[in-house]
Design a protein around this motif. Structure first.
Motif, PDB file in Angstrom:
ATOM      1  N   ARG A   1       0.692  -1.183  -0.026  1.00 56.59           N
ATOM      2  CA  ARG A   1       0.069  -0.158  -0.108  1.00 56.59           C
ATOM      3  C   ARG A   1       0.927   1.225  -0.016  1.00 56.59           C
ATOM      4  NH1 ARG A   1      -4.614  -1.431   4.436  1.00 56.59           N
ATOM      5  NH2 ARG A   1      -6.048   0.034   3.203  1.00 56.59           N
ATOM      6  N   LEU A   2       1.899   1.299   0.735  1.00 56.54           N
ATOM      7  CA  LEU A   2       2.845   2.372   0.918  1.00 56.54           C
ATOM      8  C   LEU A   2       3.386   2.565  -0.589  1.00 56.54           C
ATOM      9  CD1 LEU A   2       4.444   2.407   4.290  1.00 56.54           C
ATOM     10  CD2 LEU A   2       2.709   3.951   3.387  1.00 56.54           C
ATOM     11  N   ARG A   3       4.003   1.657  -1.023  1.00 54.65           N
ATOM     12  CA  ARG A   3       4.742   1.713  -2.496  1.00 54.65           C
ATOM     13  C   ARG A   3       3.643   1.966  -3.517  1.00 54.65           C
ATOM     14  NH1 ARG A   3       8.399  -3.554  -2.076  1.00 54.65           N
ATOM     15  NH2 ARG A   3      10.094  -2.663  -1.177  1.00 54.65           N
ATOM     16  N   ILE A   4       2.523   1.499  -3.451  1.00 54.96           N
ATOM     17  CA  ILE A   4       1.566   1.899  -4.536  1.00 54.96           C
ATOM     18  C   ILE A   4       1.156   3.568  -4.537  1.00 54.96           C
ATOM     19  CG2 ILE A   4      -0.769   1.610  -5.377  1.00 54.96           C
ATOM     20  CD1 ILE A   4      -0.213  -1.405  -4.874  1.00 54.96           C
ATOM     21  N   CYS A   5       0.806   3.912  -3.033  1.00 48.79           N
ATOM     22  CA  CYS A   5       0.496   5.205  -2.857  1.00 48.79           C
ATOM     23  C   CYS A   5       1.594   6.153  -3.192  1.00 48.79           C
ATOM     24  CB  CYS A   5      -0.239   5.285  -1.437  1.00 48.79           C
ATOM     25  SG  CYS A   5      -1.788   4.421  -1.059  1.00 48.79           S
TER      26      CYS A   5
ATOM     27  N   ILE B   1      -4.587   8.416  -2.266  1.00 48.71           N
ATOM     28  CA  ILE B   1      -3.957   8.226  -1.201  1.00 48.71           C
ATOM     29  C   ILE B   1      -4.976   8.546   0.123  1.00 48.71           C
ATOM     30  CG2 ILE B   1      -2.433   9.533   0.596  1.00 48.71           C
ATOM     31  CD1 ILE B   1      -0.506  10.157  -2.134  1.00 48.71           C
ATOM     32  N   ARG B   2      -6.030   9.283  -0.073  1.00 44.77           N
ATOM     33  CA  ARG B   2      -6.912   9.642   0.671  1.00 44.77           C
ATOM     34  C   ARG B   2      -7.725   8.776   0.729  1.00 44.77           C
ATOM     35  NH1 ARG B   2      -7.943  16.218  -0.007  1.00 44.77           N
ATOM     36  NH2 ARG B   2      -6.061  16.759   1.090  1.00 44.77           N
ATOM     37  N   GLU B   3      -8.342   7.918  -0.113  1.00 37.82           N
ATOM     38  CA  GLU B   3      -8.980   6.870  -0.176  1.00 37.82           C
ATOM     39  C   GLU B   3      -8.248   5.593   0.483  1.00 37.82           C
ATOM     40  OE1 GLU B   3      -9.625   5.711  -4.344  1.00 37.82           O
ATOM     41  OE2 GLU B   3     -10.969   7.558  -4.564  1.00 37.82           O
ATOM     42  N   GLU B   4      -7.026   5.302   0.291  1.00 33.23           N
ATOM     43  CA  GLU B   4      -6.370   4.292   1.102  1.00 33.23           C
ATOM     44  C   GLU B   4      -6.233   4.555   2.532  1.00 33.23           C
ATOM     45  OE1 GLU B   4      -5.136   1.138   0.412  1.00 33.23           O
ATOM     46  OE2 GLU B   4      -6.235   1.367  -1.527  1.00 33.23           O
ATOM     47  N   LEU B   5      -6.059   5.898   2.784  1.00 38.41           N
ATOM     48  CA  LEU B   5      -6.190   6.460   4.489  1.00 38.41           C
ATOM     49  C   LEU B   5      -7.328   6.235   4.964  1.00 38.41           C
ATOM     50  CD1 LEU B   5      -4.744   7.988   6.655  1.00 38.41           C
ATOM     51  CD2 LEU B   5      -5.306  10.045   5.676  1.00 38.41           C
ATOM     52  N   GLU B   6      -8.439   6.211   4.341  1.00 40.05           N
ATOM     53  CA  GLU B   6      -9.741   6.165   4.912  1.00 40.05           C
ATOM     54  C   GLU B   6      -9.897   4.463   5.246  1.00 40.05           C
ATOM     55  OE1 GLU B   6     -12.047   8.271   6.368  1.00 40.05           O
ATOM     56  OE2 GLU B   6     -10.382   9.586   5.944  1.00 40.05           O
ATOM     57  N   LYS B   7      -9.613   3.876   4.180  1.00 38.38           N
ATOM     58  CA  LYS B   7      -9.551   2.431   4.303  1.00 38.38           C
ATOM     59  C   LYS B   7      -8.747   2.231   5.423  1.00 38.38           C
ATOM     60  CE  LYS B   7      -8.550  -1.088   1.127  1.00 38.38           C
ATOM     61  NZ  LYS B   7      -8.269  -1.331  -0.091  1.00 38.38           N
TER      62      LYS B   7
ATOM     63  N   ASP C   1     -10.453   2.712   8.676  1.00 36.69           N
ATOM     64  CA  ASP C   1     -11.845   2.058   8.962  1.00 36.69           C
ATOM     65  C   ASP C   1     -11.022   0.567   9.440  1.00 36.69           C
ATOM     66  OD1 ASP C   1     -13.394   3.850   8.346  1.00 36.69           O
ATOM     67  OD2 ASP C   1     -13.670   2.870   6.325  1.00 36.69           O
ATOM     68  N   GLU C   2      -9.970   0.043   9.034  1.00 35.18           N
ATOM     69  CA  GLU C   2      -9.395  -1.041   9.491  1.00 35.18           C
ATOM     70  C   GLU C   2      -8.952  -1.077  10.834  1.00 35.18           C
ATOM     71  OE1 GLU C   2      -6.289  -2.102   6.479  1.00 35.18           O
ATOM     72  OE2 GLU C   2      -7.745  -2.358   5.013  1.00 35.18           O
ATOM     73  N   TYR C   3      -8.460   0.003  11.247  1.00 29.44           N
ATOM     74  CA  TYR C   3      -7.718   0.380  12.416  1.00 29.44           C
ATOM     75  C   TYR C   3      -8.923   0.501  13.369  1.00 29.44           C
ATOM     76  CZ  TYR C   3      -5.162   2.392  16.424  1.00 29.44           C
ATOM     77  OH  TYR C   3      -4.807   2.909  17.417  1.00 29.44           O
ATOM     78  N   LYS C   4      -9.948   1.138  13.176  1.00 28.81           N
ATOM     79  CA  LYS C   4     -11.365   1.294  14.158  1.00 28.81           C
ATOM     80  C   LYS C   4     -11.735  -0.061  14.158  1.00 28.81           C
ATOM     81  CE  LYS C   4     -12.277   5.654  12.661  1.00 28.81           C
ATOM     82  NZ  LYS C   4     -13.300   6.543  11.954  1.00 28.81           N
ATOM     83  N   GLU C   5     -11.792  -1.091  13.177  1.00 33.26           N
ATOM     84  CA  GLU C   5     -12.455  -2.398  13.438  1.00 33.26           C
ATOM     85  C   GLU C   5     -11.641  -3.367  14.383  1.00 33.26           C
ATOM     86  OE1 GLU C   5     -12.523  -6.037  10.391  1.00 33.26           O
ATOM     87  OE2 GLU C   5     -13.643  -4.310   9.788  1.00 33.26           O
ATOM     88  N   HIS C   6     -10.002  -3.109  14.274  1.00 35.12           N
ATOM     89  CA  HIS C   6      -9.496  -3.769  15.019  1.00 35.12           C
ATOM     90  C   HIS C   6      -9.537  -3.425  16.406  1.00 35.12           C
ATOM     91  CE1 HIS C   6      -5.647  -6.063  16.569  1.00 35.12           C
ATOM     92  NE2 HIS C   6      -5.276  -4.925  17.168  1.00 35.12           N
ATOM     93  N   ALA C   7      -9.531  -1.963  16.699  1.00 31.23           N
ATOM     94  CA  ALA C   7      -9.756  -1.261  18.097  1.00 31.23           C
ATOM     95  C   ALA C   7     -10.817  -1.664  18.706  1.00 31.23           C
ATOM     96  CB  ALA C   7      -9.537   0.115  17.980  1.00 31.23           C
ATOM     97  N   LEU C   8     -11.993  -2.121  18.060  1.00 35.14           N
ATOM     98  CA  LEU C   8     -13.301  -2.463  18.693  1.00 35.14           C
ATOM     99  C   LEU C   8     -13.024  -3.770  19.131  1.00 35.14           C
ATOM    100  CD1 LEU C   8     -16.370  -1.832  19.001  1.00 35.14           C
ATOM    101  CD2 LEU C   8     -16.992  -2.801  16.607  1.00 35.14           C
TER     102      LEU C   8
END
Length: 147
Positions: free
Chosen positions: A25-29, A37-43, A46-53
């Protein structure tokens, strides 16, 4: 294969998958436009929030006190870092020659560097804990076979 070695193999596979995802993801972005980049950031958020939950649920509802305490420690760390990220770092990196947006970019870059360093240190901790668990399991098996 012993039980803890099977668990470690699964966890290492999960870590490898996450690392591969992060790296790609970092290489592609790095080659994309700001919208991508903003789309990947939001994604990623969301993954981070899911894991935090999931961690929150582990901290609150685990039958194992050990699991609950480990989850609480991770959540506490995450909260502290989020608080730093939301403004405190910017004031510490400010200089007369920089604009507020440059301060923010520098603060986030510093945070990203720290997060990578922390991930490396966490892998070292994981190695120590894994080797200690293997050592203790061998001790337990040897004591069990002596009886």
């Amino acid at each position: 294969m012993k039980l803890n070695q099977e668990i470690f193999a699964i966890k290492l596979y999960e870590m490898e998958q996450e690392y591969g995802k992060l790296q790609s993801r970092l290489r592609i972005c790095g080659q994309e436009n700001q919208q991508k980049i903003r789309e990947e950031l939001e994604k990623a958020k969301d993954e981070y929030k899911e894991h935090a939950l999931v961690l929150q649920k582990s901290a609150e509802g685990s039958r194992s006190q050990a699991v609950a305490e480990l989850a609480k420690a991770q959540l506490e760390y995450s909260r502290k870092m989020k608080k730093l990220l939301k403004g405190q770092l910017e004031s510490h990196v400010h200089s007369e020659e920089s604009s507020p947006s440059e301060d923010k970019a520098e603060a986030i870059t510093l945070y990203a560097e720290y997060a990578i360093d922390l991930a490396n240190q966490a892998m070292r901790y994981a190695l120590i804990a894994s080797l200690a668990a293997m050592d203790l399991q061998i001790d337990a098996e040897e004591k069990g076979s002596v009886k």
